[in-house]
Structure formats: C-alpha cells, structure tokens
Scaffold this motif. Structure first.
Motif, PDB file in Angstrom:
ATOM      1  N   VAL A 133       4.355  -2.610  -0.488  1.00  0.00           N
ATOM      2  CA  VAL A 133       3.782  -2.723  -1.825  1.00  0.00           C
ATOM      3  C   VAL A 133       4.078  -1.432  -2.577  1.00  0.00           C
ATOM      4  O   VAL A 133       3.844  -0.332  -2.040  1.00  0.00           O
ATOM      5  N   GLY A 134       4.590  -1.543  -3.784  1.00  0.00           N
ATOM      6  CA  GLY A 134       4.872  -0.359  -4.584  1.00  0.00           C
ATOM      7  C   GLY A 134       3.600   0.343  -5.026  1.00  0.00           C
ATOM      8  O   GLY A 134       2.565  -0.292  -5.260  1.00  0.00           O
ATOM      9  N   GLY A 135       3.671   1.658  -5.137  1.00  0.00           N
ATOM     10  CA  GLY A 135       2.527   2.436  -5.589  1.00  0.00           C
ATOM     11  C   GLY A 135       2.071   2.031  -6.989  1.00  0.00           C
ATOM     12  O   GLY A 135       2.833   1.447  -7.765  1.00  0.00           O
ATOM     13  N   GLY A 157      16.567 -21.569  -5.770  1.00  0.00           N
ATOM     14  CA  GLY A 157      17.308 -20.462  -6.362  1.00  0.00           C
ATOM     15  C   GLY A 157      16.477 -19.451  -7.108  1.00  0.00           C
ATOM     16  O   GLY A 157      17.023 -18.584  -7.799  1.00  0.00           O
ATOM     17  N   CYS A 158      15.155 -19.515  -7.024  1.00  0.00           N
ATOM     18  CA  CYS A 158      14.310 -18.545  -7.725  1.00  0.00           C
ATOM     19  C   CYS A 158      13.682 -17.570  -6.742  1.00  0.00           C
ATOM     20  O   CYS A 158      13.758 -17.729  -5.533  1.00  0.00           O
ATOM     21  N   HIS A 159      13.051 -16.551  -7.297  1.00  0.00           N
ATOM     22  CA  HIS A 159      12.340 -15.551  -6.520  1.00  0.00           C
ATOM     23  C   HIS A 159      10.886 -15.529  -6.978  1.00  0.00           C
ATOM     24  O   HIS A 159      10.593 -15.754  -8.152  1.00  0.00           O
ATOM     25  N   LEU A 160       9.995 -15.222  -6.063  1.00  0.00           N
ATOM     26  CA  LEU A 160       8.586 -15.085  -6.415  1.00  0.00           C
ATOM     27  C   LEU A 160       8.227 -13.613  -6.431  1.00  0.00           C
ATOM     28  O   LEU A 160       8.277 -12.939  -5.411  1.00  0.00           O
ATOM     29  N   SER A 161       7.910 -13.109  -7.588  1.00  0.00           N
ATOM     30  CA  SER A 161       7.474 -11.722  -7.738  1.00  0.00           C
ATOM     31  C   SER A 161       5.947 -11.685  -7.686  1.00  0.00           C
ATOM     32  O   SER A 161       5.271 -12.391  -8.439  1.00  0.00           O
ATOM     33  N   ILE A 162       5.431 -10.870  -6.781  1.00  0.00           N
ATOM     34  CA  ILE A 162       3.981 -10.724  -6.606  1.00  0.00           C
ATOM     35  C   ILE A 162       3.601  -9.307  -7.006  1.00  0.00           C
ATOM     36  O   ILE A 162       4.092  -8.337  -6.423  1.00  0.00           O
ATOM     37  N   ARG A 163       2.736  -9.189  -7.989  1.00  0.00           N
ATOM     38  CA  ARG A 163       2.284  -7.862  -8.408  1.00  0.00           C
ATOM     39  C   ARG A 163       0.795  -7.696  -8.094  1.00  0.00           C
ATOM     40  O   ARG A 163      -0.030  -8.509  -8.519  1.00  0.00           O
ATOM     41  N   PHE A 164       0.503  -6.651  -7.352  1.00  0.00           N
ATOM     42  CA  PHE A 164      -0.868  -6.349  -6.965  1.00  0.00           C
ATOM     43  C   PHE A 164      -1.457  -5.272  -7.874  1.00  0.00           C
ATOM     44  O   PHE A 164      -0.738  -4.484  -8.492  1.00  0.00           O
ATOM     45  N   SER A 165      -2.793  -5.241  -7.911  1.00  0.00           N
ATOM     46  CA  SER A 165      -3.493  -4.200  -8.653  1.00  0.00           C
ATOM     47  C   SER A 165      -4.808  -3.884  -7.949  1.00  0.00           C
ATOM     48  O   SER A 165      -5.495  -4.800  -7.488  1.00  0.00           O
ATOM     49  N   VAL A 179      -1.112   6.124  -2.552  1.00  0.00           N
ATOM     50  CA  VAL A 179      -0.717   4.817  -3.093  1.00  0.00           C
ATOM     51  C   VAL A 179      -0.452   4.903  -4.595  1.00  0.00           C
ATOM     52  O   VAL A 179      -0.488   3.896  -5.297  1.00  0.00           O
ATOM     53  N   SER A 180      -0.163   6.103  -5.077  1.00  0.00           N
ATOM     54  CA  SER A 180       0.064   6.320  -6.501  1.00  0.00           C
ATOM     55  C   SER A 180       1.531   6.628  -6.778  1.00  0.00           C
ATOM     56  O   SER A 180       2.182   7.345  -6.007  1.00  0.00           O
ATOM     57  N   GLY A 181       2.054   6.088  -7.876  1.00  0.00           N
ATOM     58  CA  GLY A 181       3.395   6.426  -8.309  1.00  0.00           C
ATOM     59  C   GLY A 181       4.490   5.699  -7.548  1.00  0.00           C
ATOM     60  O   GLY A 181       4.275   4.639  -6.968  1.00  0.00           O
ATOM     61  N   GLU A 182       5.671   6.281  -7.557  1.00  0.00           N
ATOM     62  CA  GLU A 182       6.866   5.635  -7.003  1.00  0.00           C
ATOM     63  C   GLU A 182       6.942   5.829  -5.485  1.00  0.00           C
ATOM     64  O   GLU A 182       7.793   6.561  -4.967  1.00  0.00           O
ATOM     65  N   VAL A 183       6.052   5.143  -4.782  1.00  0.00           N
ATOM     66  CA  VAL A 183       6.023   5.155  -3.323  1.00  0.00           C
ATOM     67  C   VAL A 183       5.967   3.718  -2.824  1.00  0.00           C
ATOM     68  O   VAL A 183       5.720   2.788  -3.587  1.00  0.00           O
ATOM     69  N   GLN A 184       6.237   3.526  -1.531  1.00  0.00           N
ATOM     70  CA  GLN A 184       6.103   2.234  -0.892  1.00  0.00           C
ATOM     71  C   GLN A 184       4.996   2.327   0.155  1.00  0.00           C
ATOM     72  O   GLN A 184       4.960   3.260   0.961  1.00  0.00           O
ATOM     73  N   VAL A 185       4.088   1.353   0.130  1.00  0.00           N
ATOM     74  CA  VAL A 185       2.918   1.357   1.007  1.00  0.00           C
ATOM     75  C   VAL A 185       2.939   0.091   1.849  1.00  0.00           C
ATOM     76  O   VAL A 185       3.172  -1.004   1.325  1.00  0.00           O
ATOM     77  N   PRO A 190      -5.003   0.398   5.459  1.00  0.00           N
ATOM     78  CA  PRO A 190      -6.421   0.130   5.167  1.00  0.00           C
ATOM     79  C   PRO A 190      -6.857   0.550   3.770  1.00  0.00           C
ATOM     80  O   PRO A 190      -7.816  -0.008   3.226  1.00  0.00           O
ATOM     81  N   LEU A 191      -6.167   1.527   3.183  1.00  0.00           N
ATOM     82  CA  LEU A 191      -6.553   2.007   1.861  1.00  0.00           C
ATOM     83  C   LEU A 191      -6.447   0.911   0.809  1.00  0.00           C
ATOM     84  O   LEU A 191      -7.225   0.869  -0.142  1.00  0.00           O
ATOM     85  N   LEU A 192      -5.490   0.000   0.981  1.00  0.00           N
ATOM     86  CA  LEU A 192      -5.348  -1.089   0.010  1.00  0.00           C
ATOM     87  C   LEU A 192      -6.593  -1.965  -0.027  1.00  0.00           C
ATOM     88  O   LEU A 192      -6.997  -2.443  -1.097  1.00  0.00           O
ATOM     89  N   ALA A 193      -7.204  -2.183   1.124  1.00  0.00           N
ATOM     90  CA  ALA A 193      -8.451  -2.956   1.165  1.00  0.00           C
ATOM     91  C   ALA A 193      -9.610  -2.143   0.607  1.00  0.00           C
ATOM     92  O   ALA A 193     -10.496  -2.690  -0.066  1.00  0.00           O
ATOM     93  N   GLU A 194      -9.619  -0.844   0.867  1.00  0.00           N
ATOM     94  CA  GLU A 194     -10.710   0.011   0.376  1.00  0.00           C
ATOM     95  C   GLU A 194     -10.794   0.010  -1.134  1.00  0.00           C
ATOM     96  O   GLU A 194     -11.891   0.096  -1.710  1.00  0.00           O
ATOM     97  N   ILE A 195      -9.651  -0.070  -1.801  1.00  0.00           N
ATOM     98  CA  ILE A 195      -9.663  -0.078  -3.273  1.00  0.00           C
ATOM     99  C   ILE A 195      -9.541  -1.510  -3.819  1.00  0.00           C
ATOM    100  O   ILE A 195      -9.257  -1.711  -4.990  1.00  0.00           O
TER     101      ILE A 195
END
Length: 217
Positions: A133-135, A157-165, A179-185, A190-195
């Motif tokens: 998941v992108g930062g 022939g399509c793609h599914l783009s999933i954007r989290f917040s 998990v901030s900015g141009e990083v991959q997580v 566990p931090l994704l669940a915490e927030i």
C-alpha cells in the motif's frame, strides 16, 4: 504530465485485479452486485451508452477535478446521489467514447468482492496474501499495489485500482511517519489497522487503446 495521463497512471499502474463475474449482455450491476468489465463498464462504453442505460436526466458531462489540482472532462452518472454516483473518463474526450476509467459508487462491489469501506485486512483476505500500500497524505497516496494473489488479474482487459485512506481521527499519539509520503507499506503492517485504514476509492481503468494516437506535448 497531462491530467488525463496522470489519472490513467493512478488508476492502472497501481492496480489490483480480479476475475469478473460474467454477464449475458453487459448490463450494469444492481446495487451490491459485483461489477464486470464489459457493457457500460467495458472499453467500448460511451456517453451515449450511459444515457441509454441510465437515462439522460441522470448523466452529466463536464469538468471534474483531476490529480495535482488539474481539471479534466468526465461523465458523471447519478451526480446527486452519493450512494450511486459514478464518474466515467474517456480517452476520446471529443466524442466521449473509449472508456479510460470509471470510479465506482459506494453501493457497488468491484471485481473480486472489494467494496468501499473495507479494511486493509479484509481486502488482504480477498487477495489471499499480503500486498503493498502506498504511503498516505500526498496526491497519489494510498493506492494498493497487488502483484500476486486472487486480485492480481482481471477479465475484460481492465484493472482495479484500490485506494485506501486512514481515519481522519486516529489517536494523535500514534507515529505515522512510516506510512507517510512516497513509501510502500505491507498490507499486514499493524499500523494500518491502528489508524483504521479502509478502502476509499475503487476505480476500473483501461490501458490506452493501441489504435488511438497518443497526445503530443
């Protein structure tokens, strides 16, 4: 970068994919039913097809916000209904044909069973394995990058783009630097669940048509 190409990049490069349910005539999915990449959601879609399917009173074409503060032309279906609103973008913006992307509504289920509001863990379970998941907190933040698993390919022939917040009101004492900015997580961080990170946007996107000239800048 041109706004249309930027949006295509966001929708397609950081894409998660899943097998689509077959439909006899490509009819639009009913509320809650899984959408397939054909018919009005297929590459041959057009503004005319949307009007025929959803009614002229429910279809509006005009300027919409694009990435990085830009604007682009798109067709909005059910613009006054927050639960059914969909946004269709076109590669051919003069004739409103050749579907580039469609942003699905909160009432729809994307291919593979993904829905707006699901947690990262729920999407990971649908995929059967972790993904990246992108930062967050930048223009292209929060997109899933699913390279393998159940959601890694999509029929039609399509793609599914999933954007989290993440939640807007996560505890202030949580350090979100990792998990901030141009990083991959990793989705199992566990931090994704915490927030309280959840699916915010689901978009079906198509690659640029081979027979359509690329714009020159």
């Amino acid at each position: 970068m041109n706004a249309r190409l930027s949006l295509a990049l966001a929708c397609c490069v950081l894409a998660a994919a899943a097998p689509a349910a077959a439909k006899d005539k490509g009819a639009p999915a009913a509320s809650g039913e899984e959408v397939a990449c054909l018919g009005v959601f297929g590459p041959g879609s057009s503004e005319a097809m949307l009007i025929e399917t959803f009614g002229a009173d429910n279809v509006v074409t005009g300027t919409v916000p694009g990435p990085e503060g830009t604007e682009l032309i798109a067709t909005t279906v059910f613009p006054d209904d927050p639960e059914r609103i969909m946004e269709f973008g076109w590669f051919d913006e003069e004739n409103f044909t050749r579907l580039s992307y469609v942003e699905l509504s909160p009432s729809q289920t994307a291919p593979g069973g993904v829905r707006i509001g699901q947690t990262v863990a729920e999407v990971e379970a649908l995929n059967s394995e972790p993904f990246q998941v992108g930062g967050f907190w930048w223009d292209y933040g929060g997109y899933a990058n699913i390279e393998s698993g159940n959601l890694a390919q999509l029929e039609g022939g399509c793609h599914l783009s999933i954007r989290f917040s993440p939640s807007d009101d996560y505890p202030e004492d949580i350090d979100v630097t990792s998990v901030s900015g141009e990083v991959q997580v990793s989705s199992d961080d566990p931090l994704l669940a915490e927030i309280d990170t959840r699916v915010q946007v689901l978009t079906l996107g198509y690659p640029w048509p081979d027979d359509l000239p690329m714009p020159q800048y």
